[in-house]
Scaffold this active site. Structure first.
Site, PDB file in Angstrom:
ATOM      1  N   GLY A   1      24.417   1.385  64.768  1.00 27.92           N
ATOM      2  CA  GLY A   1      24.562   0.319  63.778  1.00 27.92           C
ATOM      3  C   GLY A   1      23.598   0.471  62.629  1.00 27.92           C
ATOM      4  O   GLY A   1      22.996  -0.506  62.168  1.00 27.92           O
ATOM      5  N   THR A   2      23.445   1.701  62.134  1.00 26.48           N
ATOM      6  CA  THR A   2      22.450   1.959  61.086  1.00 26.48           C
ATOM      7  C   THR A   2      22.715   1.167  59.813  1.00 26.48           C
ATOM      8  O   THR A   2      21.784   0.817  59.087  1.00 26.48           O
ATOM      9  CB  THR A   2      22.398   3.461  60.746  1.00 26.48           C
ATOM     10  N   ARG A   3      23.989   0.857  59.540  1.00 26.08           N
ATOM     11  CA  ARG A   3      24.304   0.122  58.309  1.00 26.08           C
ATOM     12  C   ARG A   3      23.788  -1.312  58.336  1.00 26.08           C
ATOM     13  O   ARG A   3      23.727  -1.971  57.304  1.00 26.08           O
ATOM     14  CB  ARG A   3      25.819   0.138  58.057  1.00 26.08           C
ATOM     15  N   MET A   4      23.416  -1.791  59.522  1.00 24.41           N
ATOM     16  CA  MET A   4      22.861  -3.145  59.624  1.00 24.41           C
ATOM     17  C   MET A   4      21.437  -3.216  59.073  1.00 24.41           C
ATOM     18  O   MET A   4      20.921  -4.291  58.806  1.00 24.41           O
ATOM     19  CB  MET A   4      22.861  -3.624  61.080  1.00 24.41           C
TER      20      MET A   4
END
Length: 203
Positions: A12-15
């Site tokens: 979930g790096t985009r979080m």
């Protein structure tokens, strides 16, 4: 269904958060708790969540949400295809029937939608059924490519799509119903020859 496999291994790096994506809360529940509740609504024989990133923390939360949920571990090989492969490996080898695949980060998915998916799958007699959507801006989503008869011919990830394929506006939700035996056989044939070097379930 014989099983619902919830994919929840990603970082979930985009979080842009130290908290794993699926543990973020919305409406009083974590994202993955919403996904588990929807899956329970179709009364699967097995409900399994595939984990990897911050495995112990995520697994403990899943068990707190649903003590009967099974936990499967994805290995270092990336991709949704590998995640499902790891999930199936943790279920009985003689499992037969329909296997639903969904995600730990779809909090607005309802049990009703999954029931509709299962009814459509059973009624059509198809080996694979996928939920799709039409979007005005499909950027980033896998595209649904149909044959002249209107059947799904293939699903092409955005990064691998041609300009013509990127012009398509029907996208893949990533939520499927599979014939379990066909799924197991298909996963064994997957490779990583794509832009991201991953085993794509869409293949």
């Amino acid at each position: 269904p014989a099983a619902v496999i919830v994919l929840a291994a990603g970082e979930g790096t985009r979080m842009k958060s130290a908290t794993p994506k699926i543990l973020h809360t919305i409406g009083g529940r974590s994202l993955v708790h919403h996904a588990i509740a929807a899956a329970r609504g179709v009364e699967p024989a097995y409900l399994e969540v595939v984990v990897r990133h911050e495995r112990d923390r995520v697994a403990a939360h899943i068990t707190a949400c649903d003590p009967d949920a099974l936990i499967a571990d994805q290995d270092e090989i990336k991709g949704t295809g590998r995640a499902v492969e790891c999930g199936l490996a943790a279920l009985p080898a003689d499992l037969e029937g329909t296997v639903v695949v969904t995600y730990g980060d779809v909090p607005l998915l309802t049990a009703e939608t999954l029931r509709d998916l299962l009814a459509s799958h059973a009624g059509s007699g198809c080996a694979v059924t996928v939920i799709t959507a039409q979007l005005e801006d499909p950027t980033g989503y896998g595209r649904i490519v149909r044959d002249p008869e209107g059947h799904v011919a293939r699903i092409v990830e955005h990064k691998d799509a041609t300009d013509a394929e990127r012009a398509l506006t029907e996208v893949n939700s990533g939520i499927y119903a599979f014939d379990g035996a066909l799924l197991r056989a298909g996963l064994a044939a997957l490779g990583t020859d794509n832009a991201q070097g991953e085993k794509y379930l869409t293949d």
